[in-house]
Design a protein around this motif. Structure first.
Motif, PDB file in Angstrom:
ATOM      1  N   HIS A   1       0.863  -1.188   0.000  1.00 37.30           N
ATOM      2  CA  HIS A   1       0.000   0.000   0.000  1.00 37.30           C
ATOM      3  C   HIS A   1       0.893   1.230   0.000  1.00 37.30           C
ATOM      4  CE1 HIS A   1      -2.353   3.246   2.043  1.00 37.30           C
ATOM      5  NE2 HIS A   1      -3.087   2.972   0.988  1.00 37.30           N
ATOM      6  N   ILE A   2       0.607   2.146  -0.928  1.00 40.46           N
ATOM      7  CA  ILE A   2       1.416   3.349  -1.060  1.00 40.46           C
ATOM      8  C   ILE A   2       0.514   4.567  -0.875  1.00 40.46           C
ATOM      9  CG2 ILE A   2       2.952   4.672  -2.573  1.00 40.46           C
ATOM     10  CD1 ILE A   2       3.643   2.061  -4.000  1.00 40.46           C
ATOM     11  N   THR A   3       0.882   5.426   0.020  1.00 39.95           N
ATOM     12  CA  THR A   3       0.150   6.674   0.242  1.00 39.95           C
ATOM     13  C   THR A   3       0.609   7.707  -0.786  1.00 39.95           C
ATOM     14  OG1 THR A   3       1.809   7.562   1.752  1.00 39.95           O
ATOM     15  CG2 THR A   3       0.076   6.163   2.716  1.00 39.95           C
ATOM     16  N   PRO A   4      -0.143   8.810  -0.932  1.00 40.70           N
ATOM     17  CA  PRO A   4       0.329   9.873  -1.827  1.00 40.70           C
ATOM     18  C   PRO A   4       1.747  10.334  -1.497  1.00 40.70           C
ATOM     19  CG  PRO A   4      -1.960  10.253  -1.256  1.00 40.70           C
ATOM     20  CD  PRO A   4      -1.506   9.097  -0.412  1.00 40.70           C
ATOM     21  N   THR A   5       2.039  10.475  -0.215  1.00 33.12           N
ATOM     22  CA  THR A   5       3.406  10.860   0.178  1.00 33.12           C
ATOM     23  C   THR A   5       4.407   9.780  -0.229  1.00 33.12           C
ATOM     24  OG1 THR A   5       2.572  12.138   2.052  1.00 33.12           O
ATOM     25  CG2 THR A   5       4.885  11.481   2.136  1.00 33.12           C
ATOM     26  N   GLY A   6       3.977   8.523  -0.053  1.00 24.55           N
ATOM     27  CA  GLY A   6       4.847   7.410  -0.436  1.00 24.55           C
ATOM     28  C   GLY A   6       5.172   7.433  -1.917  1.00 24.55           C
ATOM     29  N   LEU A   7       4.159   7.739  -2.740  1.00 22.89           N
ATOM     30  CA  LEU A   7       4.405   7.760  -4.193  1.00 22.89           C
ATOM     31  C   LEU A   7       5.305   8.944  -4.557  1.00 22.89           C
ATOM     32  CD1 LEU A   7       3.752   6.172  -6.726  1.00 22.89           C
ATOM     33  CD2 LEU A   7       1.857   7.717  -7.170  1.00 22.89           C
ATOM     34  N   GLN A   8       5.180  10.048  -3.833  1.00 25.38           N
ATOM     35  CA  GLN A   8       6.101  11.165  -4.071  1.00 25.38           C
ATOM     36  C   GLN A   8       7.541  10.762  -3.748  1.00 25.38           C
ATOM     37  OE1 GLN A   8       3.976  14.034  -1.559  1.00 25.38           O
ATOM     38  NE2 GLN A   8       3.706  15.379  -3.357  1.00 25.38           N
ATOM     39  N   ASN A   9       7.700   9.938  -2.711  1.00 26.37           N
ATOM     40  CA  ASN A   9       9.045   9.484  -2.337  1.00 26.37           C
ATOM     41  C   ASN A   9       9.608   8.449  -3.318  1.00 26.37           C
ATOM     42  OD1 ASN A   9       9.180  11.074   0.004  1.00 26.37           O
ATOM     43  ND2 ASN A   9       8.115   9.513   1.236  1.00 26.37           N
ATOM     44  N   LEU A  10       8.728   7.569  -3.805  1.00 22.41           N
ATOM     45  CA  LEU A  10       9.176   6.439  -4.625  1.00 22.41           C
ATOM     46  C   LEU A  10       9.086   6.714  -6.123  1.00 22.41           C
ATOM     47  CD1 LEU A  10      10.015   3.383  -4.618  1.00 22.41           C
ATOM     48  CD2 LEU A  10       7.558   2.841  -4.661  1.00 22.41           C
ATOM     49  N   GLY A  11       8.188   7.625  -6.511  1.00 19.10           N
ATOM     50  CA  GLY A  11       7.836   7.771  -7.921  1.00 19.10           C
ATOM     51  C   GLY A  11       8.995   8.013  -8.858  1.00 19.10           C
ATOM     52  N   LYS A  12       9.894   8.937  -8.502  1.00 14.25           N
ATOM     53  CA  LYS A  12      11.005   9.272  -9.389  1.00 14.25           C
ATOM     54  C   LYS A  12      11.846   8.032  -9.697  1.00 14.25           C
ATOM     55  CE  LYS A  12      13.607  12.190 -11.683  1.00 14.25           C
ATOM     56  NZ  LYS A  12      13.101  12.808 -12.937  1.00 14.25           N
ATOM     57  N   THR A  13      12.086   7.193  -8.696  1.00 12.74           N
ATOM     58  CA  THR A  13      12.870   5.957  -8.882  1.00 12.74           C
ATOM     59  C   THR A  13      12.219   5.059  -9.933  1.00 12.74           C
ATOM     60  OG1 THR A  13      13.664   6.019  -6.604  1.00 12.74           O
ATOM     61  CG2 THR A  13      13.733   3.884  -7.724  1.00 12.74           C
ATOM     62  N   VAL A  14      10.896   4.896  -9.824  1.00 13.35           N
ATOM     63  CA  VAL A  14      10.180   4.039 -10.778  1.00 13.35           C
ATOM     64  C   VAL A  14      10.205   4.657 -12.177  1.00 13.35           C
ATOM     65  CG1 VAL A  14       7.961   2.974 -11.335  1.00 13.35           C
ATOM     66  CG2 VAL A  14       8.711   3.119  -8.941  1.00 13.35           C
ATOM     67  N   GLU A  15       9.984   5.973 -12.269  1.00 16.30           N
ATOM     68  CA  GLU A  15       9.980   6.639 -13.581  1.00 16.30           C
ATOM     69  C   GLU A  15      11.309   6.470 -14.296  1.00 16.30           C
ATOM     70  OE1 GLU A  15       6.954  10.416 -13.293  1.00 16.30           O
ATOM     71  OE2 GLU A  15       8.844  10.559 -12.177  1.00 16.30           O
ATOM     72  N   VAL A  16      12.384   6.701 -13.579  1.00 18.32           N
ATOM     73  CA  VAL A  16      13.722   6.594 -14.195  1.00 18.32           C
ATOM     74  C   VAL A  16      13.995   5.180 -14.670  1.00 18.32           C
ATOM     75  CG1 VAL A  16      16.201   6.723 -13.709  1.00 18.32           C
ATOM     76  CG2 VAL A  16      14.687   8.550 -12.926  1.00 18.32           C
ATOM     77  N   MET A  17      13.664   4.178 -13.847  1.00 16.80           N
ATOM     78  CA  MET A  17      13.925   2.783 -14.212  1.00 16.80           C
ATOM     79  C   MET A  17      13.063   2.345 -15.395  1.00 16.80           C
ATOM     80  SD  MET A  17      14.371   1.073 -10.413  1.00 16.80           S
ATOM     81  CE  MET A  17      14.866  -0.533 -11.014  1.00 16.80           C
ATOM     82  N   ALA A  18      11.761   2.747 -15.377  1.00 15.07           N
ATOM     83  CA  ALA A  18      10.864   2.366 -16.465  1.00 15.07           C
ATOM     84  C   ALA A  18      11.324   2.977 -17.786  1.00 15.07           C
ATOM     85  CB  ALA A  18       9.439   2.794 -16.141  1.00 15.07           C
ATOM     86  N   GLU A  19      11.728   4.228 -17.732  1.00 11.95           N
ATOM     87  CA  GLU A  19      12.177   4.891 -18.954  1.00 11.95           C
ATOM     88  C   GLU A  19      13.441   4.227 -19.495  1.00 11.95           C
ATOM     89  OE1 GLU A  19      12.503   9.378 -20.762  1.00 11.95           O
ATOM     90  OE2 GLU A  19      12.648   9.131 -18.589  1.00 11.95           O
ATOM     91  N   ALA A  20      14.335   3.836 -18.604  1.00  9.88           N
ATOM     92  CA  ALA A  20      15.580   3.180 -19.023  1.00  9.88           C
ATOM     93  C   ALA A  20      15.309   1.843 -19.699  1.00  9.88           C
ATOM     94  CB  ALA A  20      16.496   2.998 -17.819  1.00  9.88           C
ATOM     95  N   GLU A  21      14.219   1.199 -19.311  1.00  7.93           N
ATOM     96  CA  GLU A  21      13.855  -0.080 -19.943  1.00  7.93           C
ATOM     97  C   GLU A  21      12.982   0.109 -21.169  1.00  7.93           C
ATOM     98  OE1 GLU A  21      14.243  -3.343 -16.345  1.00  7.93           O
ATOM     99  OE2 GLU A  21      12.230  -2.764 -16.985  1.00  7.93           O
TER     100      GLU A  21
END
Length: 430
Positions: A391-411
């Motif tokens: 479960h990810i809260t809005p704050t959690g997604l703000q903390n984690l989101g950039k990591t996921v975006e960068v990795m997804a784009e790299a793939e």
């Protein structure tokens, strides 16, 4: 009798660790034909095949409530007490295997956890031919019940009079297993895998059996039905030093050899004289066994290897990866720390393998044929699936989101990135 090998070169160890080769592929066409018959005719196929292979067409496919109730009066009170004691020990050991994982906050606002969920329908195959293995029913039925499996199907072949061995019925009654199918062999595996009018299709099949059952389980696993593990003939490796008792070791070797002609036993020791002493004991005890013929044939596949020290014995044992490993050595505690490949380990002179087979509490359904290098024996975990949650809260997604975006784009997976970006835009009011 057991072949003796003195100080073999390490280059030969891999060959010595090989099990007797048996090509079972030739059985597949006949088993597939059995599968087709069960899929086409359902219950009727099981009745026809029972008549063909077991010598009886049961009046009814499922054991009745009356048969279950009558079993208690058909076995001795002594056996009843032994089964109940074994049940208690096995239940206690397996109940302690339950684990509840606490949620983990991997970063602020991101919480992950895992939950064990029982497999809803499981099938237990219990041989009933030359040895009615009610002990295996305990080993499979206890963890299935503890796991909370909703539907437990028991298949076991009928005797010539259409009955099921009363010890199997008594044990089933003790476990609360009521759907008992009078079917054995590949047809029982087919019924549990594909379903019939009386046998619901299950998600996972457990239990040992002859070569037909073994191949049938392997075939259904290719069709998407899970099985407990790849299984073959039973085996034991005994590591013994000067502190071991030759009579005890011989008894342990024979306890596995009597399972069947294709079983294998291995003795490792530093003393050629000890091998000779064990051989004398084996011959003496063998002559007293009701299953002498089976044990004698199994001993033809078996070896006694003399190695210079326990370090080399341990190295060979880990290469062999035995189903059962007995450390009949003085310093068993320190040697046990070096065991990395074994199904179940028995420590010291007063821990016979047969204790684990029946009643100490550990499970006797174990990987054979070297599979202990990668597989565990049956446990409570065998009857559950581990499902992860997060479960990810809005704050959690703000903390984690950039990591996921960068990795997804790299793939190169833009939709993966977008699934995060669209949420972040809303959170950030962009």
């Amino acid at each position: 009798m057991i072949r003796k090998i003195i100080n073999p070169d390490r280059s030969t160890w891999a060959d010595l660790a090989k099990r007797p080769v048996k090509d079972l592929e030739e059985l597949e066409p006949g088993i597939k034909q059995t599968f087709r018959l069960v899929q086409e005719l359902g219950d009727e196929a099981l009745l026809q095949l029972a008549e063909k292979y077991d010598g009886v067409r049961p009046a009814q496919l499922l054991a009745s409530a009356e048969e279950l109730a009558a079993a208690e009066n058909q076995i001795s009170t002594e056996l009843q007490a032994a089964i109940r004691q074994a049940y208690s020990n096995i239940n206690l050991f397996h109940a302690r295997q339950s684990e509840e994982m606490q949620p983990v906050e991997t970063m602020p606002g991101v919480v992950c956890w895992r939950k064990s969920v029982a497999i809803q329908k499981v099938g237990l195959y219990i041989p009933g031919g030359t040895a009615p293995l009610f002990s295996t029913l305990l080993m499979l039925g206890v963890p299935a019940k503890l796991a909370g499996c909703e539907d437990i199907i028991l298949c076991t072949p009928p005797a010539k009079d259409g009955s099921i061995h009363p010890a199997i019925l008594y044990t089933a009654n003790l476990l609360g297993i009521t759907r008992i199918v009078k079917a054995g062999g590949a047809q029982a595996v087919a019924a549990m895998a594909f379903g019939t009018e009386s046998v619901p299709a299950v998600g996972k099949i457990f239990g040992p059996g002859n070569q037909y059952v073994t191949v049938a389980k392997q075939l259904v696993s290719r069709a998407g039905v899970a099985i407990d593990m790849p299984a073959g003939p039973s085996e034991v490796l005994v590591m013994a030093d000067e502190a071991a008792n030759p009579a005890f070791v011989a008894a342990d070797l024979l306890s596995q050899a009597e399972h069947g002609a294709d079983s294998q036993v291995v003795l490792l020791t530093a003393s050629e004289e000890f091998v000779d002493a064990v051989t004398v004991e084996v011959e003496k005890q063998l002559a007293q066994l009701p299953r002498e013929v089976f044990a004698t044939q199994a001993l033809q596949n078996s070896i006694a290897i003399v190695l210079p020290d326990t370090e080399q014995m341990l190295a060979f044992s880990n290469l062999y990866a035995p189903e059962h490993l007995i450390l009949a050595v003085q310093d068993f505690e320190s040697i046990a720390k070096g065991v990395v490949n074994a199904g179940s380990v028995f420590l010291g002179n007063y821990t016979p393998e047969s204790a684990g087979d029946y009643a100490s509490g550990t499970n006797h359904t174990l990987p054979t044929n070297g599979y202990a290098r990668a597989y565990s024996g049956v446990s409570l975990d065998s009857f559950v699936k581990k499902i992860t949650f997060q479960h990810i809260t809005p704050t959690g997604l703000q903390n984690l989101g950039k990591t996921v975006e960068v990795m997804a784009e790299a793939e190169g997976l833009q939709a993966h990135k977008n699934a995060v970006s669209i949420r972040l835009k809303q959170i950030n009011n962009v």
